[in-house]
Scaffold this motif. Sequence first.
Motif, short mmCIF file in Angstrom:
data_model
loop_
_atom_site.label_atom_id
_atom_site.label_comp_id
_atom_site.label_asym_id
_atom_site.label_seq_id
_atom_site.Cartn_x
_atom_site.Cartn_y
_atom_site.Cartn_z
N GLY A 1 1.38 3.84 -3.21
CA GLY A 1 1.04 5.24 -2.95
C GLY A 1 2.18 6.18 -3.30
O GLY A 1 1.97 7.23 -3.93
N THR B 1 -3.60 8.12 2.33
CA THR B 1 -4.22 6.81 2.55
C THR B 1 -5.34 6.89 3.57
O THR B 1 -6.42 6.30 3.39
N GLU C 1 0.83 -1.20 0.00
CA GLU C 1 0.00 0.00 0.00
C GLU C 1 0.86 1.25 0.00
O GLU C 1 0.62 2.19 -0.77
N ARG C 2 1.87 1.28 0.85
CA ARG C 2 2.75 2.45 0.89
C ARG C 2 3.60 2.56 -0.37
O ARG C 2 3.84 3.66 -0.87
#
Length: 503
Positions: free
Chosen positions: A137, A220, A133-134
């Motif tokens: 992103g 996020t 996810e990071r």
Amino acid sequence: MTPDAATSADTAATPGAEIARSAAAAADFTLIDRASAWFGQLFAASAQSDAGADAGGAAATGADPAPAGATLLGAPAEAIWLGVAIIILLVVSAFFSGSETALTAASRAKLHGLADRGSRGAASALALKEDGERLIGAILLGNNLANILGTSLATMFFTILVGESGVAVATLAMTALVVVFSEIAPKNYAISAPERAATLVSRPISVIVRIFAPVVATITRAVRLFLRIFGVDMDPETHVLALDEIRGAIDLHHFEGAVQKDDRDRLLAALDLGEREVAEVMRHRRQLETIDASLPADEILAYCLQSTHTRIPIWKDDPENIVGVIHAKDLLRAVHKLTEATPDGWRGVRDLDIIGLAMEPWFVPDTTSLDEQLRAFLKRRSHFALVVDEYGTLQGLITLEDILEEIVGDIADEHDSEVDGLTRLPDGSLLVDGSTTIRDFNRATEWSLPDDEANTVAGLVIHEAQTIPSAGQIFSFHGVRFEVIERRRNQITRLKLKQLPRG
């Protein structure tokens, strides 16, 4: 009018002639030099015309003429620097696009192997993939910043060159440049060698992820809050199961022809051991061979000799009261010892203590997974266990061979009787024993009957029909026509199956 002024006016009035003279003087240049000279002199002529107009206006008003704009290589310096910045941003965008594809497409298994062999880039790529996810992103943030800034600068660049139509020209030009050079080209390279590309970009991407971490975390949280308004709850800890990835890869390679059916079945069966229970593969108590401990020793010996099994449960008073398990080797040793130790030879077998020879029975729950039971067999160095339900009632038995057969298929030796529960008929239908497990049936036919609610083909029919059918009844479900051929008491012993045409 002075001669100098007349010359200046002629020059300003005829820029085409000046371009022609310059092009003729550059006739010996290379093709690139000629193009550069042509564009440079075109900009110079345009600047001279603008300067002449400004000078005329200043003379009419009595004001001082404005100084001419700075140029670089014959073109406005501002346009040159804008072009350089656009090229750099396109390269940055290509880097982010290729990195995203490489790091998402790279195989964890291959990266792990490279990391074990000392590749620091592979180890860094693995660390990045742990927090997808990071990673995504940060890459998307950097990529969009580069694309948006590059498009803004391109608008300024083309506005300087072509005026008010610069917006349309910038849109078309940047679309072509971004799609070709910043998206398709880097992603095609990354997908052709994802592990190699991932190891190359992992370190700079790691730095960028750390730099963008606060911004990405804020974005996020905002995205999760926004999605929660619409009832979508994101779980940041959710990851694709490794076993599902392996199953998918095995099925894909089998579909492409790289993995044979037998190999696929063995690999998938090994992966499924943790999801299957002992009750699904055990030998039911109706099929058990047991010995009454109260029988004479010679009858027990005769029974063991005619049996195809080396381990046989022994019961006392009640068939479900299993008190031990006799092993054929232990029985043979005891018989040999008694026949040698007594003068009358075989008559000494009557003194055989069957209970004393028996091993202590091992009971396991019917809900134990096959993976756990396999580990327990290996740990205890045992091959045989009796299965009981939650009430302690005997349900059957399971052996190490039963579990291995779930992986490699039927294991037959010279003492096993050949029992085939499936017969193919000329019309394409199949005669199947009701006790045939659905798993074995699917592996033999490549059909896909569900085994969630029943273990055997007969059990599936009973579950779907919600009754015990009589011989001659026909049912159709799961794309298959089931005809009950034979029924004994409450047990379906024979069925005829045929796949229905897909409509």
